[in-house]
Design an enzyme around this catalytic site. Structure first.
Site, PDB file in Angstrom:
ATOM      1  N   PRO A   2       0.830  -1.203   0.000  1.00  0.00           N
ATOM      2  CA  PRO A   2       0.000   0.000   0.000  1.00  0.00           C
ATOM      3  C   PRO A   2       0.865   1.255   0.000  1.00  0.00           C
ATOM      4  O   PRO A   2       1.865   1.331   0.715  1.00  0.00           O
ATOM      5  CB  PRO A   2      -0.806  -0.134   1.292  1.00  0.00           C
ATOM      6  CG  PRO A   2      -0.843  -1.603   1.558  1.00  0.00           C
ATOM      7  CD  PRO A   2       0.482  -2.122   1.091  1.00  0.00           C
ATOM      8  N   GLU A   3       0.481   2.237  -0.804  1.00  0.00           N
ATOM      9  CA  GLU A   3       1.252   3.475  -0.892  1.00  0.00           C
ATOM     10  C   GLU A   3       0.646   4.530   0.024  1.00  0.00           C
ATOM     11  O   GLU A   3      -0.333   4.271   0.727  1.00  0.00           O
ATOM     12  CB  GLU A   3       1.342   3.913  -2.348  1.00  0.00           C
ATOM     13  CG  GLU A   3       1.945   2.801  -3.203  1.00  0.00           C
ATOM     14  CD  GLU A   3       2.374   3.230  -4.599  1.00  0.00           C
ATOM     15  OE1 GLU A   3       2.657   4.415  -4.822  1.00  0.00           O
ATOM     16  OE2 GLU A   3       2.438   2.348  -5.477  1.00  0.00           O
ATOM     17  N   LYS A  51       4.300   5.577   4.792  1.00  0.00           N
ATOM     18  CA  LYS A  51       3.618   4.283   4.792  1.00  0.00           C
ATOM     19  C   LYS A  51       3.470   3.715   6.203  1.00  0.00           C
ATOM     20  O   LYS A  51       3.097   2.555   6.372  1.00  0.00           O
ATOM     21  CB  LYS A  51       4.377   3.299   3.899  1.00  0.00           C
ATOM     22  CG  LYS A  51       4.496   3.767   2.453  1.00  0.00           C
ATOM     23  CD  LYS A  51       5.277   2.766   1.614  1.00  0.00           C
ATOM     24  CE  LYS A  51       5.493   3.283   0.205  1.00  0.00           C
ATOM     25  NZ  LYS A  51       6.239   2.312  -0.636  1.00  0.00           N
ATOM     26  N   ARG A 248      12.223  -4.091  -7.556  1.00  0.00           N
ATOM     27  CA  ARG A 248      10.820  -3.694  -7.562  1.00  0.00           C
ATOM     28  C   ARG A 248      10.371  -3.464  -8.996  1.00  0.00           C
ATOM     29  O   ARG A 248      11.144  -3.052  -9.864  1.00  0.00           O
ATOM     30  CB  ARG A 248      10.626  -2.412  -6.742  1.00  0.00           C
ATOM     31  CG  ARG A 248      11.028  -2.546  -5.286  1.00  0.00           C
ATOM     32  CD  ARG A 248      10.038  -3.343  -4.470  1.00  0.00           C
ATOM     33  NE  ARG A 248       8.737  -2.685  -4.426  1.00  0.00           N
ATOM     34  CZ  ARG A 248       8.428  -1.688  -3.610  1.00  0.00           C
ATOM     35  NH1 ARG A 248       9.331  -1.200  -2.776  1.00  0.00           N
ATOM     36  NH2 ARG A 248       7.214  -1.175  -3.625  1.00  0.00           N
TER      37      ARG A 248
END
Length: 259
Positions: A2-3, A51, A248
């Site tokens: 989640p950002e 975050k 990533r």
């Protein structure tokens, strides 16, 4: 993972359920805090920091949590049965609501005065009241030889951006992800756009960067590998960035973001 916008919404949900209420249940299911008990203390506030989530309670204590890849906070009426097993890491409840932390990547209990131990390394928060684009740019410029794609994900530079907003921001700025930070002329434009994108999505689920909320039209490059660019028709490329074992996902358009 989640950002920042999703974590911001999670903090808002926790505030609505817990803030100002006395805890009637406090169940830490992580070994180092298994004996901790916050029952009887009032929850003062929950805030997001990039975050990270910080739930501050009476008595100068803070519960620090991080969702990482699979974590979530589930809000339900008080008294609802909580699943057993090792997926639930933390339960905080009052007379009306219970918040259940499932598969949380981090759970810490520390003094509020010592929150810097867990979030002090973070750069300016893209959705924080103290957002400072000049400071974010200064931090980015400390590593001029780093790729802009990796630098944007380094939470020590600016906090809250992840793979989705990285890809969308770089596409909209026309920047190849492997360009050196030192070769990016308008870093302030990059971080300002990233903040604008997160801010536009912080109050609703989903990530919309095109302005079109229809499911198939919400993003420019993220989730569109192999499909034609909405602008130039070039097929969207997909790859990985980062040091080995820390790679990533990255997506880009070779036509709009030339190397």
């Amino acid at each position: 993972m989640p950002e920042g916008d999703a974590v911001y919404r999670t903090a808002a949900r926790l505030r609505g359920a817990l803030d100002g209420q006395v805890l009637t249940r406090s169940d830490f299911r992580v070994p180092r805090h298994a004996t901790a008990d916050l029952t009887g203390r009032t929850v003062l506030e929950t805030v997001s920091r990039g975050k990270h989530l910080l739930t501050r309670v009476e008595g100068g204590l803070t519960v620090h949590t991080h969702l990482r890849m699979d974590g979530s906070w589930q809000i339900a009426p008080a008294g609802r049965r909580v699943a057993g097993g090792d997926q639930v890491r933390l339960v905080l409840a009052n007379s009306r609501w219970q918040a259940v932390g499932v598969r949380l990547g981090m759970v810490d209990l520390l003094k509020t005065a010592e929150e810097s131990r867990v979030v002090g390394h973070l750069g300016p928060d893209l959705l924080g009241d103290d957002w400072d684009p000049a400071e974010a740019v200064r931090r980015l410029r400390r590593t001029p030889d780093a790729t802009i794609g990796e630098a944007l994900l380094d939470q020590r530079n600016l906090a809250g951006i992840g793979t989705i907003y990285r890809a969308e921001t770089l596409f909209l700025r026309g920047i190849w992800p492997w360009r050196r930070v030192g070769d990016v002329e308008d870093l302030e434009g990059v971080v300002t756009l990233a903040r604008r994108l997160l801010d536009a999505n912080k109050l609703h689920a989903g990530t919309v960067t095109t302005g079109d909320r229809r499911p198939a039209n919400q993003t420019w490059v993220y989730g569109r590998a192999g499909r034609p660019c909405r602008r130039c028709g070039t097929r969207i490329s997909r790859g990985e960035m980062g040091a080995q074992s820390q790679e990533r996902l990255i997506l880009w358009c070779g036509g709009c973001q030339p190397g």
